[in-house]
Design a protein around this motif. Structure first.
Motif, short mmCIF file in Angstrom:
data_model
loop_
_atom_site.label_atom_id
_atom_site.label_comp_id
_atom_site.label_asym_id
_atom_site.label_seq_id
_atom_site.Cartn_x
_atom_site.Cartn_y
_atom_site.Cartn_z
N PHE A 107 -9.78 7.34 3.30
CA PHE A 107 -9.09 8.14 4.43
C PHE A 107 -8.15 7.13 5.75
CE2 PHE A 107 -13.24 10.08 3.53
CZ PHE A 107 -12.51 11.56 2.91
N PRO A 108 -7.16 6.55 5.24
CA PRO A 108 -6.64 5.73 5.92
C PRO A 108 -5.93 6.09 7.06
CG PRO A 108 -5.14 6.17 3.94
CD PRO A 108 -6.43 6.78 3.70
N GLY A 109 -5.89 5.37 8.02
CA GLY A 109 -5.34 5.94 9.35
C GLY A 109 -3.72 5.13 9.31
N MET A 110 -3.08 5.39 10.40
CA MET A 110 -1.75 4.95 10.34
C MET A 110 -1.38 3.52 10.08
SD MET A 110 0.71 7.23 11.11
CE MET A 110 1.81 6.15 11.41
N GLU A 111 -2.38 2.45 10.30
CA GLU A 111 -2.25 1.14 9.75
C GLU A 111 -2.24 1.22 8.37
OE1 GLU A 111 -5.14 -2.80 10.01
OE2 GLU A 111 -4.26 -1.86 11.96
N GLY A 112 -3.39 1.86 7.48
CA GLY A 112 -3.39 1.68 6.40
C GLY A 112 -2.26 2.33 5.51
N VAL A 153 0.83 2.88 6.73
CA VAL A 153 2.12 1.91 6.74
C VAL A 153 2.19 0.93 5.95
CG1 VAL A 153 3.42 0.45 8.56
CG2 VAL A 153 2.44 2.48 9.29
N ASN A 154 0.98 -0.05 5.66
CA ASN A 154 0.92 -1.20 5.10
C ASN A 154 0.81 -0.89 3.70
OD1 ASN A 154 0.94 -3.50 7.19
ND2 ASN A 154 -0.73 -2.21 7.94
N SER A 155 0.60 0.54 3.19
CA SER A 155 0.59 0.82 1.75
C SER A 155 1.87 1.46 1.16
CB SER A 155 -0.60 1.82 1.38
OG SER A 155 -1.95 1.36 1.67
N GLY A 156 2.80 1.35 2.37
CA GLY A 156 4.11 1.85 2.04
C GLY A 156 4.20 3.30 1.85
N LEU A 157 3.29 4.09 2.47
CA LEU A 157 3.00 5.53 2.19
C LEU A 157 3.75 6.37 3.21
CD1 LEU A 157 -0.65 5.67 0.85
CD2 LEU A 157 1.41 5.72 -0.36
N CYS A 158 4.15 5.80 4.73
CA CYS A 158 4.85 6.68 5.41
C CYS A 158 5.89 5.79 6.10
CB CYS A 158 3.92 7.38 6.58
SG CYS A 158 3.04 5.95 7.52
N ARG A 159 6.97 6.46 6.54
CA ARG A 159 7.88 5.85 6.80
C ARG A 159 8.03 5.97 8.35
NH1 ARG A 159 11.85 2.43 6.15
NH2 ARG A 159 14.02 2.74 7.12
N ALA A 196 9.10 -0.44 3.96
CA ALA A 196 8.91 0.70 3.47
C ALA A 196 8.61 1.64 4.88
CB ALA A 196 7.46 0.75 2.91
N ALA A 197 8.25 1.09 5.95
CA ALA A 197 8.11 1.86 7.16
C ALA A 197 9.26 1.48 8.14
CB ALA A 197 6.90 1.76 7.86
N GLN A 230 4.09 -2.55 15.11
CA GLN A 230 2.73 -2.11 15.77
C GLN A 230 1.64 -2.21 14.83
OE1 GLN A 230 2.79 2.10 17.09
NE2 GLN A 230 0.88 2.08 17.78
N TYR A 231 2.01 -2.00 13.62
CA TYR A 231 0.61 -2.12 12.64
C TYR A 231 0.74 -3.24 11.65
CZ TYR A 231 0.04 2.62 14.21
OH TYR A 231 -0.13 4.02 14.94
N HIS A 232 1.48 -4.11 11.64
CA HIS A 232 1.62 -5.11 10.61
C HIS A 232 1.57 -6.47 11.44
CE1 HIS A 232 1.90 -6.49 6.42
NE2 HIS A 232 2.85 -7.16 6.81
N PHE A 233 1.84 -7.54 10.70
CA PHE A 233 1.44 -8.92 11.36
C PHE A 233 2.93 -9.87 11.30
CE2 PHE A 233 -0.90 -8.96 7.29
CZ PHE A 233 -0.23 -10.06 6.79
#
Length: 397
Positions: A352-357, A359-365, A161-162, A169-172
């Motif tokens: 109020f999610p940051g970039m990590e939130g 990315v991992n919610s599939g809300l920004c690419r 999704a990203a 950078q933001y996942h594992f």
């Protein structure tokens, strides 16, 4: 006459018929009982079978299902589906046997996580443990070589999704898929970078055990790490998967006496002590296996939280997979599991999610969301959080 308080608490432990019968199947499995479990006359077969089909424990519990719940044609279809699932598990394990030697040649000994590892270490018949992918924990410095080797074996990165750089950078983990459709996750960690929870990877690697596999062998997490990783997964999916309770039941039987205190100490260090207690609590509610005394001594939450869990009907929610249908329910259980002083922070991070939130919610690419989308997301999530917190407050009364 039953007073209102007694009536309220009696409802807490009364499961819906579909959940109650599913619990009976799981209890029969846990006790080693043979033969089908008779279904109650009050059970609606069609509704129950819809619930049963959604659970990932079908191939484990199918032998205990009352054959009278369906006609012969449906029984044949179910058994054929279960057999296909079992063969798929065997195929996945054969693929693991193909991949690991190529990585070993590089000097890479990944730790095999989750389903494949559990199937081969704790289940009497590996094919009874359903899983959908292979999970390998790799040293970060070895990831480029691992990716290159997997590419030579026919794997390609899956679309996410990203963008890949944000995902790394933001996942594992990164997801790769073979030409035959086998999904493999290459992990460099087990939690998100800023997660309130953690997992001691050095301890995991030190306690990993060598397990034979075909003509080779692989590293599997020790029992303590298997349990803690299962708790992490349960929190992430809202305690939505009956398989985790079955896994825990088998793993707990393998715990050595000296490992029990280690389990609780590491759970506290990782902010997982309430999640560990809840995992055992659900096992008791669903499988009828009493929670061990050491858990109450080291990890039991305050009485109000324990009562709230029962009032929320978490056992029934697990069996009926409420978190799959109810936006926010997984977050509510996450907030219950977080240490009290960190709960406001976690609610804010949800709204109020940051970039990590994101990315991992599939809300920004590719980057941050525009202000209008962030505002709309915050409003939507505020409503969900308000509904969940209201439910929590009512259950705590």
């Amino acid at each position: 006459m039953i007073d209102p308080v007694t009536r309220r608490f009696s409802r807490v432990h009364t499961l819906a018929p579909e959940a109650a019968y599913l619990s009976e199947l799981a209890r029969a499995w846990a006790s080693g009982a043979g033969g089908p479990v008779p279904s109650p006359s009050s059970l609606n077969p069609e509704r129950f079978l819809r619930v049963f089909a959604r659970q990932h424990a079908v191939q484990t519990l199918e032998p205990y299902l009352d054959p009278r719940l369906m006609d012969m044609a449906d029984r044949i279809r179910l058994r054929q589906g279960v057999e296909v699932s079992r063969r798929r598990t065997v195929m996945m394990l054969l693929e693991l046997e193909r991949v690991l030697p190529a990585l070993t040649e590089l000097g890479c000994r990944p730790v095999v996580l989750k389903g494949a590892s559990l199937a081969l270490t704790v289940y009497p018949r590996p094919e009874d443990r359903w899983f959908v992918d292979l999970d390998l924990l790799v040293e970060p410095a070895q990831l480029p070589l691992v990716y290159d080797t997997l590419h030579r074996l026919g794997y390609r990165f899956a679309e996410t999704a990203a963008a890949a750089e944000l995902y790394e950078q933001y996942h594992f983990h990164r997801i790769l898929v073979s030409g035959q459709g086998v999904c493999l996750e290459a992990h460099w960690a087990l939690t998100l970078p800023s997660s309130v929870y953690s997992h001691d990877l050095e301890a995991l690697r030190r306690s990993a055990v060598e397990i034979p596999l075909g003509n080779a062998s692989f590293l599997a997490p020790g029992t303590v790490d298997q349990i803690l990783h299962g708790v992490l997964q349960s929190i992430a999916d809202g305690f939505n998967d009956l398989r985790r309770m079955l896994d825990l039941h088998l793993l707990d039987a393998r715990l050595l006496d000296e490992e029990r205190e280690v389990l609780c100490a590491r759970a506290r260090q990782a902010n997982l002590s309430t999640g560990l207690w809840l995992q055992y609590h659900l096992r008791e509610r669903i499988l009828g296996a009493p929670s061990p005394g050491f858990l109450d001594y080291y990890c039991r939450p305050d009485p109000n939280l324990a009562r709230t869990v029962d009032q929320l009907g978490v056992a029934e929610a697990c069996l009926l997979q409420r978190a799959a249908d109810d936006r926010g329910y997984a977050n509510l259980l996450h907030w219950l599991c977080v240490p009290k002083h960190l709960r406001p922070r976690e609610v804010r991070r949800y709204i109020f999610p940051g970039m990590e939130g994101l990315v991992n919610s599939g809300l920004c690419r590719h980057g941050p969301l525009p202000a209008w989308r962030r505002g709309r997301l915050a409003l939507s999530r505020s409503l969900v959080a308000g509904r969940m917190l209201t439910e929590w407050a009512r259950a705590a009364v």
